[in-house]
Design a protein around this motif. Structure first.
Motif, PDB file in Angstrom:
ATOM      1  N   HIS A  12      25.375  34.521  44.628  1.00  0.00           N
ATOM      2  CA  HIS A  12      24.741  35.157  43.526  1.00  0.00           C
ATOM      3  C   HIS A  12      25.314  34.555  42.135  1.00  0.00           C
ATOM      4  CE1 HIS A  12      23.151  38.265  45.928  1.00  0.00           C
ATOM      5  NE2 HIS A  12      24.401  38.185  46.686  1.00  0.00           N
ATOM      6  N   GLY A  13      26.508  33.662  42.475  1.00  0.00           N
ATOM      7  CA  GLY A  13      26.950  32.934  41.185  1.00  0.00           C
ATOM      8  C   GLY A  13      28.175  33.825  40.553  1.00  0.00           C
ATOM      9  N   ALA A  14      28.683  33.169  39.572  1.00  0.00           N
ATOM     10  CA  ALA A  14      29.890  33.813  38.807  1.00  0.00           C
ATOM     11  C   ALA A  14      29.747  35.032  38.178  1.00  0.00           C
ATOM     12  CB  ALA A  14      30.575  32.846  37.847  1.00  0.00           C
ATOM     13  N   ALA A  15      28.449  35.130  37.502  1.00  0.00           N
ATOM     14  CA  ALA A  15      27.777  36.360  36.948  1.00  0.00           C
ATOM     15  C   ALA A  15      27.937  37.478  37.856  1.00  0.00           C
ATOM     16  CB  ALA A  15      26.568  36.119  36.100  1.00  0.00           C
ATOM     17  N   ARG A  16      27.321  37.291  38.941  1.00  0.00           N
ATOM     18  CA  ARG A  16      27.218  38.467  39.651  1.00  0.00           C
ATOM     19  C   ARG A  16      28.508  38.734  40.436  1.00  0.00           C
ATOM     20  NH1 ARG A  16      23.481  40.802  43.399  1.00  0.00           N
ATOM     21  NH2 ARG A  16      24.385  42.746  44.042  1.00  0.00           N
ATOM     22  N   LEU A  17      29.539  37.801  40.461  1.00  0.00           N
ATOM     23  CA  LEU A  17      30.878  38.225  41.090  1.00  0.00           C
ATOM     24  C   LEU A  17      31.680  39.170  39.767  1.00  0.00           C
ATOM     25  CD1 LEU A  17      33.062  37.871  43.213  1.00  0.00           C
ATOM     26  CD2 LEU A  17      33.685  35.882  42.109  1.00  0.00           C
ATOM     27  N   SER A  18      31.326  38.689  38.557  1.00  0.00           N
ATOM     28  CA  SER A  18      31.869  39.522  37.546  1.00  0.00           C
ATOM     29  C   SER A  18      31.421  41.026  37.577  1.00  0.00           C
ATOM     30  CB  SER A  18      31.643  38.919  36.206  1.00  0.00           C
ATOM     31  OG  SER A  18      32.067  39.471  35.122  1.00  0.00           O
ATOM     32  N   GLU A  19      30.165  41.228  37.749  1.00  0.00           N
ATOM     33  CA  GLU A  19      29.717  42.476  37.952  1.00  0.00           C
ATOM     34  C   GLU A  19      30.446  43.032  38.897  1.00  0.00           C
ATOM     35  OE1 GLU A  19      25.471  42.199  38.241  1.00  0.00           O
ATOM     36  OE2 GLU A  19      25.121  41.346  36.412  1.00  0.00           O
ATOM     37  N   TYR A  20      30.503  42.543  40.164  1.00  0.00           N
ATOM     38  CA  TYR A  20      31.109  43.213  41.439  1.00  0.00           C
ATOM     39  C   TYR A  20      32.474  43.617  41.202  1.00  0.00           C
ATOM     40  CZ  TYR A  20      32.936  43.439  46.063  1.00  0.00           C
ATOM     41  OH  TYR A  20      33.453  43.864  47.121  1.00  0.00           O
ATOM     42  N   THR A  21      33.273  42.870  40.510  1.00  0.00           N
ATOM     43  CA  THR A  21      34.834  43.002  40.143  1.00  0.00           C
ATOM     44  C   THR A  21      34.959  43.737  38.959  1.00  0.00           C
ATOM     45  OG1 THR A  21      34.872  40.909  39.182  1.00  0.00           O
ATOM     46  CG2 THR A  21      35.319  41.200  41.325  1.00  0.00           C
ATOM     47  N   GLY A  22      33.970  43.823  37.935  1.00  0.00           N
ATOM     48  CA  GLY A  22      34.264  44.486  36.851  1.00  0.00           C
ATOM     49  C   GLY A  22      35.584  43.838  36.121  1.00  0.00           C
ATOM     50  N   ASN A  23      36.115  44.594  35.346  1.00  0.00           N
ATOM     51  CA  ASN A  23      37.235  43.803  34.409  1.00  0.00           C
ATOM     52  C   ASN A  23      38.712  43.830  35.319  1.00  0.00           C
ATOM     53  OD1 ASN A  23      35.863  43.784  32.123  1.00  0.00           O
ATOM     54  ND2 ASN A  23      36.135  45.832  31.742  1.00  0.00           N
ATOM     55  N   GLY A  24      38.698  44.395  36.528  1.00  0.00           N
ATOM     56  CA  GLY A  24      39.855  44.208  37.376  1.00  0.00           C
ATOM     57  C   GLY A  24      40.152  42.747  37.682  1.00  0.00           C
ATOM     58  N   PRO A  25      41.336  42.663  38.279  1.00  0.00           N
ATOM     59  CA  PRO A  25      41.564  41.252  39.292  1.00  0.00           C
ATOM     60  C   PRO A  25      40.605  41.004  40.154  1.00  0.00           C
ATOM     61  CG  PRO A  25      43.131  43.119  40.052  1.00  0.00           C
ATOM     62  CD  PRO A  25      42.304  43.620  38.829  1.00  0.00           C
ATOM     63  N   LEU A  26      40.332  39.666  40.371  1.00  0.00           N
ATOM     64  CA  LEU A  26      39.436  39.096  41.409  1.00  0.00           C
ATOM     65  C   LEU A  26      40.094  39.511  42.898  1.00  0.00           C
ATOM     66  CD1 LEU A  26      38.628  35.608  39.843  1.00  0.00           C
ATOM     67  CD2 LEU A  26      37.315  37.841  39.699  1.00  0.00           C
ATOM     68  N   PRO A  27      39.259  40.005  43.647  1.00  0.00           N
ATOM     69  CA  PRO A  27      39.831  40.234  44.951  1.00  0.00           C
ATOM     70  C   PRO A  27      40.125  39.092  45.764  1.00  0.00           C
ATOM     71  CG  PRO A  27      37.811  41.532  44.513  1.00  0.00           C
ATOM     72  CD  PRO A  27      37.978  40.703  43.510  1.00  0.00           C
ATOM     73  N   CYS A  28      39.498  38.055  45.296  1.00  0.00           N
ATOM     74  CA  CYS A  28      39.649  36.804  46.131  1.00  0.00           C
ATOM     75  C   CYS A  28      41.060  35.994  45.519  1.00  0.00           C
ATOM     76  CB  CYS A  28      38.438  35.969  46.139  1.00  0.00           C
ATOM     77  SG  CYS A  28      38.151  35.464  44.649  1.00  0.00           S
ATOM     78  N   ALA A  29      41.527  36.491  44.390  1.00  0.00           N
ATOM     79  CA  ALA A  29      42.583  35.394  43.923  1.00  0.00           C
ATOM     80  C   ALA A  29      43.891  35.527  44.799  1.00  0.00           C
ATOM     81  CB  ALA A  29      42.790  35.972  42.556  1.00  0.00           C
ATOM     82  N   PRO A  30      44.179  36.807  45.307  1.00  0.00           N
ATOM     83  CA  PRO A  30      45.387  36.646  46.553  1.00  0.00           C
ATOM     84  C   PRO A  30      45.297  35.838  47.500  1.00  0.00           C
ATOM     85  CG  PRO A  30      45.222  39.064  45.277  1.00  0.00           C
ATOM     86  CD  PRO A  30      44.021  38.208  45.090  1.00  0.00           C
ATOM     87  N   VAL A  31      44.064  36.203  47.987  1.00  0.00           N
ATOM     88  CA  VAL A  31      43.469  35.564  49.229  1.00  0.00           C
ATOM     89  C   VAL A  31      43.622  34.170  49.147  1.00  0.00           C
ATOM     90  CG1 VAL A  31      41.757  35.448  51.095  1.00  0.00           C
ATOM     91  CG2 VAL A  31      42.430  37.575  50.098  1.00  0.00           C
ATOM     92  N   ALA A  32      42.894  33.556  47.976  1.00  0.00           N
ATOM     93  CA  ALA A  32      42.680  32.254  47.690  1.00  0.00           C
ATOM     94  C   ALA A  32      44.232  31.532  47.380  1.00  0.00           C
ATOM     95  CB  ALA A  32      42.082  31.676  46.336  1.00  0.00           C
ATOM     96  N   PHE A  33      45.095  32.334  47.018  1.00  0.00           N
ATOM     97  CA  PHE A  33      46.560  31.906  46.790  1.00  0.00           C
ATOM     98  C   PHE A  33      47.124  31.597  48.106  1.00  0.00           C
ATOM     99  CE2 PHE A  33      50.891  33.079  46.873  1.00  0.00           C
ATOM    100  CZ  PHE A  33      51.345  32.128  46.227  1.00  0.00           C
ATOM    101  N   ILE A  34      47.102  32.520  49.069  1.00  0.00           N
ATOM    102  CA  ILE A  34      47.656  32.864  50.444  1.00  0.00           C
ATOM    103  C   ILE A  34      46.993  31.552  51.382  1.00  0.00           C
ATOM    104  CG2 ILE A  34      47.913  33.976  52.438  1.00  0.00           C
ATOM    105  CD1 ILE A  34      47.717  36.677  50.961  1.00  0.00           C
ATOM    106  N   THR A  35      45.736  31.401  51.194  1.00  0.00           N
ATOM    107  CA  THR A  35      45.249  30.064  51.849  1.00  0.00           C
ATOM    108  C   THR A  35      45.742  28.782  51.565  1.00  0.00           C
ATOM    109  OG1 THR A  35      43.405  31.561  52.140  1.00  0.00           O
ATOM    110  CG2 THR A  35      42.925  29.316  52.684  1.00  0.00           C
ATOM    111  N   THR A  36      45.670  28.738  50.195  1.00  0.00           N
ATOM    112  CA  THR A  36      46.307  27.470  49.394  1.00  0.00           C
ATOM    113  C   THR A  36      47.661  27.158  49.825  1.00  0.00           C
ATOM    114  OG1 THR A  36      44.546  27.710  47.624  1.00  0.00           O
ATOM    115  CG2 THR A  36      46.221  25.938  47.400  1.00  0.00           C
ATOM    116  N   PHE A  37      48.460  28.136  49.717  1.00  0.00           N
ATOM    117  CA  PHE A  37      49.881  28.124  49.870  1.00  0.00           C
ATOM    118  C   PHE A  37      50.138  27.722  51.208  1.00  0.00           C
ATOM    119  CE2 PHE A  37      54.082  29.564  50.816  1.00  0.00           C
ATOM    120  CZ  PHE A  37      54.737  29.209  49.642  1.00  0.00           C
TER     121      PHE A  37
END
Length: 386
Positions: A252-277
């Motif tokens: 759905h693209g970044a716009a739809r993801l922004s609607e999904y998450t609202g103004n809060g933190p991205l749910p995928c950010a911690p997981v992306a960090f753990i996976t990259t680390f």
């Protein structure tokens, strides 16, 4: 077995019949004549026949030495199987998986159910089976090398036969696939099988990708890093009845993801960090894992980065990448406070970075001996090292 009383107020157990050495040893037990417990011990020795021992010339002997030997054989086999699993690799798998599952549950506490415990337990068993298959197949094809580099491993030490090792490897692969297929769907099963295939071509001729440094560290980084973390988090969200966030991003693209998450933190950010680390950790493991094995690899003409570039250069490269990992974690915590806890991440990774620098200096002063290599790697890499 005879029980002889010496004038020095001690009891000496001297073996006169075949028995299990692990259970009966030559010992002297001091006896105090005035002690009530000592008097009870002397008195009870006269009545041991009533609990399965019989006396001969005032002696004691076990009921069945065959049972004793059988128990010792079974205990030895269990110990060999446990060492065959390489327990430290299980710890790494469990730690990474627990972090990702906890992350998914923290994001959706209202969806936590007791019924998920059974699925979580089956997932842990599947991961242990997959880990056992990969490290097991590697030991089977590395017997001669392990006799030089890792003589404590069960096959190299002669504590586990090759036939038994093949049985265990077959069991782990079949059991793991059945568990994943019956609990986590076709997509996770495909990822699981891909991990097993990569583990196979890493060790098994004619592929034996471990001979090629670049291919070896790419396989390790893929399996220990991306596949493990992506698969566990995906499976956890699926068990909670949630769609995977990265999939939303692609569909759905970044716009739809922004609607999904609202103004809060991205749910995928911690997981992306753990996976990259963890993926970068796995990359460091792939680069430095052969440091203690240089002697055997040179003898059997196994080409590794350590044999090509030298121990010192590889140790510097590995420590540099780890340092980048720790510094990046501090930077991420500073610039994304809405997704990470600064008070926890910054001091922990700063301490790890300082310890890494100190250990690298100690390693340099020790002139990169085999023992110092192991000491240098153990603190930072042991949970994932295979």
């Amino acid at each position: 077995m005879e029980l002889a009383f010496a004038t020095s107020s001690s009891i000496r157990a001297a073996a006169t019949t075949p028995h299990c050495n692990s259970l009966y040893l030559h010992r002297r037990i001091p006896i105090n004549p005035d002690c009530k417990s000592s008097a009870w011990l002397l008195k009870s020795s006269e009545n041991l026949s009533s609990i399965g021992f019989h006396s001969r010339t005032g002696g004691i002997k076990p009921v069945s030495s065959r049972h004793c030997r059988r128990f010792s054989t079974w205990a030895s086999f269990k110990d060999a199987c446990w060492r065959f699993l390489r327990p430290h690799t299980i710890r790494g798998t469990a730690l990474g998986s627990t972090a990702l599952v906890a992350r998914a549950l923290i994001e959706n506490p209202e969806l936590i159910k007791w019924s998920l415990l059974l699925k979580a337990f089956s997932g842990v068993l599947a991961l242990i089976c997959g880990n056992g298959y990969i490290v097991g197949i590697n030991q089977i094809y590395d017997i001669s090398i392990d006799k030089v580099n890792k003589p404590y491993l069960p096959i190299a030490a002669g504590d586990l036969s090759v036939q038994s090792a093949w049985f265990l490897v077959f069991f782990f692969s079949v059991a793991g696939i059945l568990i994943v297929g019956s609990n986590f769907g076709s997509f996770i099963t495909s990822l699981y099988c891909l991990g097993l295939v990569l583990g196979t071509i890493y060790s098994v001729p004619p592929f034996r990708m471990k001979r090629f440094p670049v291919a070896a560290f790419l396989i390790i980084a893929t399996v220990r890093g991306f596949l493990l973390n992506f698969g566990v988090y995906y499976a956890t969200r699926a068990a909670l009845g949630l769609q995977f966030v990265w999939r939303l991003l692609f569909e759905h693209g970044a716009a739809r993801l922004s609607e999904y998450t609202g103004n809060g933190p991205l749910p995928c950010a911690p997981v992306a960090f753990i996976t990259t680390f963890v993926t970068l950790f796995a990359l460091v493991i792939a680069i430095t894992k052969d440091l203690p094995d240089v002697e055997g690899d040179r003898r059997y003409q196994i080409s590794t980065l350590a044999t090509k570039l030298g121990v010192r250069n590889i140790a510097f490269l590995g420590s540099g990448l780890l340092l980048v990992n720790y510094i990046s974690s501090i930077v991420v915590a500073i610039y994304m406070p809405q997704a990470f806890r600064r008070g926890l991440m910054i001091p922990i990774h700063a301490i790890l970075a300082a310890g890494l620098i100190f250990q690298a200096r100690v390693l340099e002063q020790a002139n990169y001996t085999k023992g110092s290599n192991l000491g240098f790697l153990s603190v930072h890499l042991e949970p994932l090292l295979c």
